[in-house]
Design a protein around this motif. Structure first.
Motif, PDB file in Angstrom:
ATOM      1  N   SER A 137       0.837  -1.220   0.000  1.00 53.62           N
ATOM      2  CA  SER A 137       0.000   0.000   0.000  1.00 53.62           C
ATOM      3  C   SER A 137       0.859   1.253   0.000  1.00 53.62           C
ATOM      4  O   SER A 137       0.566   2.239  -0.687  1.00 53.62           O
ATOM      5  N   ASN A 176      -3.962   9.073   4.856  1.00 54.74           N
ATOM      6  CA  ASN A 176      -4.949   8.010   4.540  1.00 54.74           C
ATOM      7  C   ASN A 176      -4.324   6.626   4.669  1.00 54.74           C
ATOM      8  O   ASN A 176      -4.939   5.683   5.173  1.00 54.74           O
ATOM      9  N   MET A 177      -3.062   6.559   4.176  1.00 56.31           N
ATOM     10  CA  MET A 177      -2.362   5.270   4.265  1.00 56.31           C
ATOM     11  C   MET A 177      -2.148   4.881   5.718  1.00 56.31           C
ATOM     12  O   MET A 177      -2.296   3.716   6.093  1.00 56.31           O
ATOM     13  N   ALA A 235      -3.942   5.791   8.322  1.00 58.70           N
ATOM     14  CA  ALA A 235      -5.220   5.409   8.918  1.00 58.70           C
ATOM     15  C   ALA A 235      -5.624   4.001   8.486  1.00 58.70           C
ATOM     16  O   ALA A 235      -6.092   3.177   9.288  1.00 58.70           O
ATOM     17  N   LYS A 236      -5.383   3.727   7.202  1.00 57.15           N
ATOM     18  CA  LYS A 236      -5.735   2.410   6.690  1.00 57.15           C
ATOM     19  C   LYS A 236      -4.864   1.327   7.327  1.00 57.15           C
ATOM     20  O   LYS A 236      -5.336   0.234   7.679  1.00 57.15           O
ATOM     21  N   GLN A 245      -6.003   0.665  10.802  1.00 56.86           N
ATOM     22  CA  GLN A 245      -7.251  -0.119  10.804  1.00 56.86           C
ATOM     23  C   GLN A 245      -6.971  -1.589  10.506  1.00 56.86           C
ATOM     24  O   GLN A 245      -7.515  -2.486  11.162  1.00 56.86           O
ATOM     25  N   GLU A 246      -6.076  -1.776   9.510  1.00 54.81           N
ATOM     26  CA  GLU A 246      -5.748  -3.168   9.174  1.00 54.81           C
ATOM     27  C   GLU A 246      -5.006  -3.853  10.324  1.00 54.81           C
ATOM     28  O   GLU A 246      -5.228  -5.038  10.609  1.00 54.81           O
ATOM     29  N   ASP A 293      -7.561  -4.666  12.900  1.00 59.96           N
ATOM     30  CA  ASP A 293      -8.363  -5.832  12.493  1.00 59.96           C
ATOM     31  C   ASP A 293      -7.569  -7.132  12.677  1.00 59.96           C
ATOM     32  O   ASP A 293      -8.110  -8.155  13.135  1.00 59.96           O
TER      33      ASP A 293
END
Length: 254
Positions: free
Chosen positions: A6, A40-41, A43-44, A47-48, A51
């Motif tokens: 990413s 954004n990266m 935050a992503k 989140q990942e 998870d």
């Protein structure tokens, strides 16, 4: 690995945006665009990561729970195995003991059957001997009764007498030799074809001799009757003892 891919994609987009920014004017500067993409990266990525942490925690909990359950099941199975081993040993010992007892019972049954068959053979022999002996006694008793009746009659009617019944006594095995000899002497005295005159001294001698023979035959008759009665009682007792033995052996075999 997914986060690295990413980040590379975002950097590639940022470089492309910088190259376009040099030729195209925009309200958003390239630096701001890069910062926005990186935010954004980030935050992503967070989140990942979150998870994955949640998924890992759930999986770890599942593994822990499963491990506890499996360990408990293994422990219970091992305990059950030990119990079953003990049961197997006990049952094996019991089976061995029963096998030995069965072999012993088979030997006993074979012995009892042998005893029963032997007793039956002995009983058959005894019964055959009893029947023969009883027949001898009965025939001898009947012959004695006929001979005694003849002799008693001859005391009063000798000239017309027939001593065949008396002479026949000598053919019976139960009649003692002494009695047979006495009968021979008595019959020899009657061999004179002219007979004895009833008023002569010889006639009185005949009468005395006949009474002596009658007494002898009567005693033999009474003796044979007593012996036949004793023989019948002995046979009855022998049969009863055999029946009780067979009943006992049959009960043991059953």
């Amino acid at each position: 690995m997914a986060m690295k891919c990413s980040m590379l994609a975002v950097l590639s987009l940022a470089l492309a945006a910088l190259s376009r920014a040099s030729s195209v004017q925009s309200e958003v500067t390239p630096v701001q665009k890069v910062i926005e993409l990186m935010e954004n990266m980030l935050a992503k990525g967070k989140q990942e990561k979150h998870d994955e942490q949640v998924q890992f925690a759930a999986y770890k909990q599942f593994c822990d729970d499963t491990t506890v359950d499996k360990r408990r099941a293994i422990k219970e199975a091992e305990e059950k195995i030990e119990v079953l081993k003990a049961d197997i040993e006990a049952h094996s010992a019991h089976a061995a003991r029963l096998t030995k007892e069965i072999a012993g019972h088979d030997e006993d049954i074979a012995a009892w059957k042998g005893d029963s068959e032997a007793a039956a053979k002995v009983r058959a022999i005894d019964k055959t001997e009893y029947d023969a002996t009883h027949k001898d006694y009965s025939e001898s008793v009947d012959a004695l009764e006929r001979a005694i009746a003849v002799l008693k009659k001859q005391a009063y009617d000798r000239p017309q007498a027939s001593f065949a019944q008396v002479s026949a006594l000598k053919s019976y095995t139960l009649i003692p030799n002494e009695a047979k000899q006495a009968l021979d002497v008595f019959l020899a005295q009657l061999s004179d074809p002219e007979g004895l005159e009833v008023s002569s001294p010889e006639a009185h001698g005949y009468e005395f001799q006949s009474h002596s023979v009658i007494d002898m035959l009567q005693k033999l008759h009474d003796k044979f009757m007593d012996e036949r009665t004793a023989l019948e009682k002995e046979e009855m007792n022998s049969k009863h003892a055999h029946d009780m033995l067979v009943q006992d052996l049959t009960a043991q075999i059953a």
